[in-house]
Design a protein around this motif. Structure first.
Motif, PDB file in Angstrom:
ATOM      1  N   GLY C  32       0.821  -1.207   0.000  1.00 48.69           N
ATOM      2  CA  GLY C  32       0.000   0.000   0.000  1.00 48.69           C
ATOM      3  C   GLY C  32       0.850   1.249   0.000  1.00 48.69           C
ATOM      4  N   GLY C  55      -8.173   6.621   3.383  1.00 49.22           N
ATOM      5  CA  GLY C  55      -7.645   5.424   4.037  1.00 49.22           C
ATOM      6  C   GLY C  55      -7.582   5.592   5.539  1.00 49.22           C
ATOM      7  N   TRP C  59      -9.754   3.304   8.594  1.00 50.99           N
ATOM      8  CA  TRP C  59      -9.159   2.485   9.662  1.00 50.99           C
ATOM      9  C   TRP C  59      -9.335   3.119  11.035  1.00 50.99           C
ATOM     10  CZ3 TRP C  59      -8.342  -2.443   8.964  1.00 50.99           C
ATOM     11  CH2 TRP C  59      -8.262  -2.903   7.648  1.00 50.99           C
ATOM     12  N   TYR C 343     -15.828   4.349   0.448  1.00 53.23           N
ATOM     13  CA  TYR C 343     -15.310   5.044  -0.739  1.00 53.23           C
ATOM     14  C   TYR C 343     -16.406   5.942  -1.311  1.00 53.23           C
ATOM     15  CZ  TYR C 343     -12.667   5.399  -5.154  1.00 53.23           C
ATOM     16  OH  TYR C 343     -11.958   5.849  -6.230  1.00 53.23           O
ATOM     17  N   LEU C 364      -5.388   3.340   1.562  1.00 51.44           N
ATOM     18  CA  LEU C 364      -6.236   2.446   2.370  1.00 51.44           C
ATOM     19  C   LEU C 364      -5.438   1.237   2.832  1.00 51.44           C
ATOM     20  CD1 LEU C 364      -9.262   1.817   3.211  1.00 51.44           C
ATOM     21  CD2 LEU C 364      -9.332   0.390   1.181  1.00 51.44           C
TER      22      LEU C 364
END
Lengths: 199, 497, 398
Positions: C32, C55, C59, C343, C364
């Motif tokens: 990532g 992202g 999280w 998203y 992300l």
């Protein structure tokens, strides 16, 4: 049920009363082990495990509910779409009486998001009808008379006694054997019940 | 050894046999003698001790409240008659407030009804055993509250005799309802709710009707309950189907009850009036409905449990749970108020800001008194229930519940006239004043509610007999067996407390 | 899948949660991070930061969702969720929260590059933004964001310390103490979370507002947390210490809760849309107008099926609610779909000048790698089960 119109009383079965649900459960197990098939138990409360002992399964109500719900959803959405004139838009002509195309708030003729509430209510309503109707049909309600009510002690089946009935239609049915088995299992009362005159 | 007991022992107090449960509950209906030994026949007013007049053979409070209820039913009937002959002009509704007491009271009553469905359906799905003692009563309350609620929109149509126009049916005009209107959704939601509630209630009553049929001494009672029980025999096969039906009905009633108040909130939220087009309305209305409903259950249960000596079945544990639910839903409602206010300010939009102004400014805005009363009744007073001791004090519970009932009425009052009198245009500025007929009808529906509830208490078992027996069985099993691998008694479901 | 057997309890192989997630974490962090750097470098700081926000917020939402579930667990003194409490605790441990707060710094230090309301020339000609200036300013932004983290760190520390003490001593009276902390915590949590999301996400569209926004996101993340939990233990139910504990009763309960949150999510999503669509007021509809173009309209349609209809149908079957394997698959499914849905919620509001899905996905994944790594370390550093998780085993043994 027999097809003949012979209405004289016939033996219906042997009914035993027990003091507790556990005794009923044990007695039912014993009767099943002895090979009887045509039996039913009667209790003031649902006794868990009884249906398993009797090998009884019936999930028809679930399917009925599903069918009712799906019908309700289709009917609900169809009602709104058709009477709102949505069919006209896709080239299916209906008599004017069957549709009335409202133009409100600049919303499209087929405003499906706004049709969801009524569709939902129709789904619930028809599911409820299917379940309650199905329950009545499967339990044979309303049925004011049943031979089991001829048992003397049976009025306590809705209060504080637990009954087991081996029916006369069982191929192995022998009144005396059933009665002695019931006594063995601790029955408080054992009766041989006849059907009523005229039934 | 189970880690913790699965079912709270204190849900059923004292020693019971099945016969004693029957006697305690069914005989309230069957045996007039339970009414001749009134628990209360004196009304204490300070130092005065007034004897309640009642003929021989009647439970005094029952007779007294039946009288009051009947009086107000008549007031309701008179006000309906005057309304039908005169027109809805006798109410205070007028431009700009086209929706006044009628919709306020409609929402109030519908909300009260929701606790019944919540208790009977959601708690059944969650396998919460504390519902068993109160669900029948709460369901009856639901049905009567919905009946009271239904009167208002019906009369507000002005021509209740053509109310069937609300339903879709082929007619010579070639007209069909506008299914984009939340008012049409209301028709479907409320009528479905009423129908399903009655079905659920009736299905729950069938086994108890059989008990009453078999216990009844008089011929009339035996025949009446015999007809109502429809020949229920309690067969094991029937019980299996019966339990399936109960669970499915509970499963569909749960989203139904949410949808009903959601749709009631849509009556407002679908419009663009400032303070109505609010996205938090659906969950916040539902929480408010549960809040008001539990308050009403508590208000009614406290005296009735005392008059009919039902302390063994409706225990302090039940009140504790109901108070907790009331506190939790009350906090959600207050959160809703806070969000409405916060986002009105946050928006930066003039009319939203004016909404805030009209609620908040205690000296300048004409309706701010209602908003602050609402905060007091719904926001501040119920917080006393955080203290466990207060949840065990019936006087406190009664007062808090009354406060919540008043507060929830003010909630609708705040939402409706404030927004309608402070719209986008100055031309809609106004003030709403209800008339005497508004109040007559409001108190009249309260009378109808009391009247119907007392009839219910007199003629139907107000606690679910077979479910109490089931609860007793489960408690016995847990006491005897180390751990019965119970189907209904799932340990996880019962919170350890 | 057959039912678990309690006799296997002692001999079952050790679970691999810590190991799996550490490896996955490192992998995701590398892949990532690489993807993010490679595709983002050329697009300018503004685009990179905004992509990072997506992202990051997903999280941090996982942490917030698990924190909410932990508070709920202690508030209602739930028993069924004890076996997975450690998972929630690891996801919202004080260390995790501190790392989240630090990872928020790039956003907090560059408000000008992200938010329109930070640009004086925009505010000068916008009456509504002037009215909103009391809230949309850096001071309030820092208070509502770092204040929220401070609150969570404090509460998380308190509750986890009390839980640790109970685990060490076996004294069940600590549950009472937690039940004193948790309900007010839940209250503050819902309130503060709302301001947090208003500051960070809602204000991306500076004119738009929706009162349900905070609660809506909270329900979505609680759902993601539950899905993650189901995925994690569903794949480990034959390994120690979950054998016999992650049984069909447990999956039934987590299944019912997941179903409830799925319905709640759908309910909030639909009613928010319906109210906005019906009202048709420009300041509200702008949010949906931005999402009526590709690929967002496809994502919205997919959300209906993937996030609501499929889990709903699966969870409605009693049989699938009793099967840990089904639950592992469903958890993975819902968890993945949550990323797509988020998203849809966030990316159109970022107003990227050169949108690049790879940068967004890189961010992300990188944040996910970091999160999983910290999660795994936290999970490994404490006993896997809290006191009383095995009450069913004890009950079965008699």
């Amino acid at each position: 049920m027999s097809h003949g119109r012979d209405t004289a009383p016939k033996p219906y079965g042997t009914v035993a009363g027990f003091a507790t649900a556990d005794e009923l459960l044990a007695a039912t197990q014993a009767v099943v082990n002895a090979g009887y098939k045509k039996l039913d138990a009667y209790s003031p409360v649902p006794v868990h495990g009884l249906a398993d002992v009797m090998n009884f399964k019936d999930f028809r109500l679930h399917y009925g509910a599903l069918a009712g719900g799906l019908t309700g959803a289709v009917v609900g959405m169809g009602l709104q779409a058709i009477t709102g004139g949505a069919l006209n838009r896709i080239g299916i002509e209906l008599p004017a009486m069957w549709q009335y195309a409202h133009n409100t708030g600049g919303k499209p003729i087929f405003s499906w998001p706004m049709f969801i509430p009524v569709m939902f209510e129709c789904t619930i309503l028809l599911t409820a009808f299917a379940v309650v109707g199905g329950l009545f049909a499967l339990c044979g309600l309303p049925k004011p008379h049943h031979p089991i009510f001829n048992a003397e002690a049976f009025h306590r089946a809705s209060q504080d006694r637990y009954f087991l009935c081996v029916e006369a239609t069982d191929p192995r049915y022998a009144p005396d054997q059933v009665a002695s088995l019931m006594h063995e299992m601790g029955a408080e009362s054992v009766e041989h019940v006849m059907t009523s005159e005229g039934y | 050894m189970a880690y913790e007991p699965s079912i709270d022992k204190s849900l059923l107090e004292g020693e019971h046999t099945e016969a004693s449960i029957d006697a305690a509950i069914a005989d309230i209906v069957l045996d007039p003698k339970t009414h001749t030994q009134p628990a209360i026949n004196h009304l204490k007013l300070g130092k005065l001790n007034v004897k309640i007049p009642a003929p021989e053979g009647y439970n005094s409070p029952w007779f007294l409240f039946m009288g009051i209820g009947f009086l107000f039913v008549n007031i309701l009937l008179v006000s309906i008659a005057v309304l039908v002959f005169t027109g809805i002009g006798i109410w205070g509704n007028n431009q700009p407030v086209g929706w006044g007491f009628d919709i306020i009271n409609f929402v109030w009553w519908i909300g009260i009804g929701h606790a019944g469905t919540l208790i009977s359906a959601i708690l059944l799905l969650l396998r919460q055993k504390w519902r068993n003692s109160i669900n029948r009563f709460a369901e009856a309350m639901t049905i009567f509250a919905v009946m009271c609620a239904g009167i208002y929109p019906l009369l507000h149509t002005g021509r209740p005799w053509v109310a069937y126009w609300l339903f879709p049916y082929p007619n010579v005009l070639g007209m069909w309802p506008n299914f984009r209107s939340p008012l049409v959704w209301d028709v479907f939601a409320v009528s479905t709710y009423m129908t399903v509630s009655i079905l659920f209630w009736f299905v729950g009553l069938i086994p108890d009707f059989a008990t009453l049929r078999d216990r009844a001494k008089g011929k009339i009672a035996r025949v009446a309950f015999g007809v109502a029980s429809m020949g229920w025999k309690g067969s094991a096969k029937d019980w299996v189907r019966y339990e399936h039906a109960s669970l499915i009905l509970a499963g569909i009633s749960t989203p139904l009850v949410l949808s009903v108040h959601t749709i009631v909130s849509f009556d407002f939220a679908m419009g663009i009036v400032p303070g109505w087009n609010v996205t938090i309305f659906p969950p916040y209305f539902v929480a408010g409905a549960v809040f008001a409903g539990f308050a009403m259950v508590i208000t009614l249960m406290i005296p009735i449990r005392k008059w009919y000596k039902l302390e063994a079945f409706v225990t302090m544990k039940h009140f504790d749970w109901m108070a907790k639910v009331m506190l939790a839903t009350g906090l959600i409602v207050v959160y809703g108020y806070a969000m409405e206010i916060f986002y009105a300010i946050y928006s930066g939009v003039p009319w939203e800001l004016s909404l805030f102004h009209n609620r908040w400014e205690i000296l300048q805005a004409p309706y701010s008194w209602a908003f602050w009363l609402l905060i007091l009744f719904n926001g501040i007073i119920p917080q006393i229930l955080w203290i466990p001791k207060m949840r065990q004090n019936l006087t406190v519970l009664m007062l808090v519940s009354a406060s919540v009932s008043v507060g929830m009425w003010f909630e609708r009052y705040v939402i409706i006239p404030i927004s309608l009198t402070r719209d986008y245009l100055p031309s809609s500025y106004g003030y709403y004043t209800p008339t005497g007929w508004d109040f007559a009808m409001f108190f009249g529906t309260m009378g109808l509610f009391v009247f119907l509830l007392l009839l219910f208490i007199r003629f139907l078992p107000m606690i679910n007999i077979f479910e109490i027996k089931e609860l007793k069985h489960q408690l016995d099993h847990e006491a005897h067996a180390e751990h019965g691998h119970g189907h209904g008694a799932d340990p996880e479901a019962a919170p350890a407390h | 899948m057959s039912d678990t057997e309690t006799t296997m309890h002692e001999s079952a192989p050790k679970n691999t949660i810590g190991t799996n997630y550490s490896i996955l974490g490192v992998l995701l962090l590398l892949v990532g991070g690489g993807l993010f750097a490679a595709t983002g470098m050329g697009a300018g700081m503004e685009n990179m930061l905004r992509s990072y926000l997506y992202g990051y917020m997903f999280w941090s939402g996982m942490t917030i969702g698990c924190f909410g579930l932990m508070l709920l667990h202690h508030t209602i003194r739930a028993r069924w969720s004890r076996p997975v409490l450690r998972i929630w605790e690891s996801a919202c441990s004080p260390l995790m929260l501190v790392i989240q707060a630090v990872a928020f710094l790039p956003i907090a230090m560059n408000l000008k590059l992200i938010y329109k309301w930070m640009k004086p020339e925009v505010v000068a000609v916008d009456k509504i933004l002037q009215n909103k200036a009391f809230y949309l300013n850096p001071t309030v932004f820092y208070i509502t964001t770092f204040g929220f983290f401070a609150f969570m760190i404090f509460w998380s520390y308190q509750l986890q310390a009390l839980q640790r003490k109970e685990d060490a001593t076996g004294d069940k009276s600590y549950a009472d103490k937690r039940a004193v902390w948790a309900p007010p915590g839940l209250l503050f949590f819902v309130l503060l979370l709302n301001f947090f999301y208003t500051s960070v996400l809602m204000s991306l569209d500076a004119h738009w507002f929706s009162t349900i926004y905070g609660v809506w996101l909270m329900v979505g993340f609680a759902l993601a947390g539950l899905a993650f939990t189901g995925m994690t233990v569903g794949t480990q139910h034959k390994r120690a210490p979950f054998v016999g504990i992650i049984n069909e009763k447990f999956t039934y309960d987590i299944g019912v809760l997941t179903l409830a949150f799925t319905l709640l999510w759908a309910y909030f999503t639909f009613s928010q849309f319906l109210i906005t669509w019906s009202g048709n007021l420009p300041e509200f509809t702008v949010w949906f107008v931005d999402r009526s173009v590709q690929p967002y309209s496809t994502l919205a349609g997919m959300g209906m099926f993937a996030q609501f209809l499929i889990p709903f149908i699966v969870l409605l079957q009693p049989a699938s609610r009793r099967n840990p394997a089904v639950f592992a698959a469903l958890g993975g499914w819902v968890f993945s779909v949550r990323m797509f849905d988020f998203y849809y919620v966030v990316v159109p509001s970022l107003h990227l000048t050169s949108p690049n899905a790879l940068t967004l996905i890189g961010g992300l994944f990188a944040m996910g790698g970091l999160w999983l790594l910290v999660f795994a370390l936290q999970y490994k550093s404490r006993p896997e089960l809290v006191n009383g998780s095995d009450y069913q085993l004890a009950a079965n043994h008699g």
